[in-house]
Design an enzyme around this catalytic site. Structure first.
Site, PDB file in Angstrom:
ATOM      1  N   ASP A  18      69.781   2.858  -5.759  1.00 41.19           N
ATOM      2  CA  ASP A  18      70.691   3.062  -6.884  1.00 41.19           C
ATOM      3  C   ASP A  18      70.848   1.759  -7.683  1.00 41.19           C
ATOM      4  OD1 ASP A  18      71.319   5.743  -5.883  1.00 41.19           O
ATOM      5  OD2 ASP A  18      72.243   4.633  -4.246  1.00 41.19           O
TER       6      ASP A  18
ATOM      7  N   HIS B 264      76.450   6.830  -1.505  1.00 39.27           N
ATOM      8  CA  HIS B 264      75.132   7.178  -2.054  1.00 39.27           C
ATOM      9  C   HIS B 264      75.126   8.685  -2.318  1.00 39.27           C
ATOM     10  CE1 HIS B 264      70.920   7.644  -2.798  1.00 39.27           C
ATOM     11  NE2 HIS B 264      70.840   8.535  -1.841  1.00 39.27           N
TER      12      HIS B 264
END
Ligand code: NAX
Length: 326
Positions: free
Chosen positions: A159, A187
């Site tokens: 990410d 996440h």
């Protein structure tokens, strides 16, 4: 040359591992002076496939690859493990409820955490990639009471790297000029990629971008939804990029990093994240340790988003505690 490190990879026959193992063998993760002993853990049905991957690893004739062992027994897989990459997980299949998913993964990560506690090296570094990654890491940590909590982490580096990529696209600056990006929370689609501290060639990123709508509308959702966009385009989920991020994560944790990186780590209560929760923070890495970046100013915009993602993690934790996994 350093002494060899035992690297355990679970889910070794899967697509992320296929993107990861050859680079580990080539020295991209622990450095070009550290030999590795690979231990591949799979479920019995995928052992044959792992043997095929091992044949290809052999065929790389990697000078740093000391040995490859394949097993379906966690106690064997984690014996002496210095780095444990927990990639294998139970995917969500059609008709599966969230509770079923948490239960299936709860069993796996309880077993792996217990084995790590019993047989891994004293200084083991654990990275959970398999989803739900933060909560799976929490379960493994909870079942390994003799291993310091700081040794359990989950992957949000993908990410983080995705956020750098978007900022690079928007500004035209190369990724190397971008610093101090942060990813907070889970996440999952609630994660909060934060550019308020980021710089582009030393200037505040938000001044360089000078486009508030891009930040609030495009940037955050593009990073949050990137995994879904990859599935739509490629027909299967991110694999090589996830593998690359996992290698970055362990590389930087082990060897240090010049810039901040994002890692999901056990909270010490920093930034109002409940103690003991595995949540993503910006960290600095040096000589085998990481430190949550202290004293950042968090404005209302960021606060709301961090809190929402942390709330999701608190709910996931409550669910797995309820199921008896932690
Ligand atoms: P694959 O389905 O290709 O591979 C998973 C492998 O794990 C399979 O070979 C399976 O046999 C094995 N496995 C299942 N249970 C196991 C157990 N108990 N012990 C050992 N091995 C076991 O999935 P892949 O695309 O490689 O993705 C792996 C995991 O990463 C998934 O949970 C996925 O959701 C997650 N991801 C996490 C990301 C992150 O940034 N944290 C991004 C990419 C990815 O979506």
């Amino acid at each position: 040359t350093n002494s060899p490190v035992t690297v355990t990879v679970t889910g070794a026959s899967g697509q992320i591992s296929y993107g990861m193992l050859f680079r580990i063998a080539a020295g991209a993760m622990l450095g070009h002076d550290t030999p590795v002993r690979l231990r591949l853990l799979e479920i019995p049905a995928a052992i044959r496939s792992a043997e095929g991957v091992a044949m290809e690893l052999d065929d790389g004739a990697y000078p740093l690859l000391s040995s490859i062992d394949i097993t379906d027994d966690p106690r064997t897989a984690f014996d002496g493990s210095g780095v444990a990459l927990l990639v294998g997980a139970r995917p969500r299949t059609k008709g599966m409820e969230r509770a079923d998913l948490l239960a299936a993964n709860g069993a796996i990560f309880t077993e792996h955490g217990t084995a790590i506690n019993a047989v891994a090296a004293a200084d083991v570094k654990v990275l959970v990639v398999g989803n739900p990654a933060n909560t799976n890491a929490f379960i493994a940590m909870s079942n390994a009471p003799d291993v310091p909590r700081s040794r359990f982490t989950a992957l949000t580096r993908l990410d983080h790297n995705r956020a750098i990529a978007q900022l690079s696209r928007k500004t035209g600056a190369p990724a190397a000029d971008i610093a101090k990006v942060a990813v907070w929370g889970n996440h999952s689609a609630t994660q909060y990629p934060d550019l308020f501290h980021a710089t582009v060639a030393g200037r505040p990123a938000l001044d360089v971008v000078n486009d508030e709508a891009w930040l609030t509308d495009d940037f955050i959702s593009t990073v949050q939804q990137r995994g879904t966009a990859i599935i739509a385009a490629r027909g299967s989920s991110s694999a090589a990029s996830a593998a690359s991020a996992a290698i970055d994560h362990i590389h930087d944790w082990t060897l240090g990093a010049p810039d901040w990186v994002s890692m999901a780590v056990c909270s010490d209560g920093s930034y109002g994240v409940p103690d003991g929760l595995i949540s993503s923070f910006p960290v600095t890495c040096e000589a085998g340790d990481y430190t949550i970046v202290p004293d950042l100013e968090i404005g209302d915009f960021s606060r709301t988003r961090i809190d929402a993602s942390v709330r999701e993690l608190v709910d996931e934790r409550a669910a797995v505690v309820e199921l008896g996994f932690a």
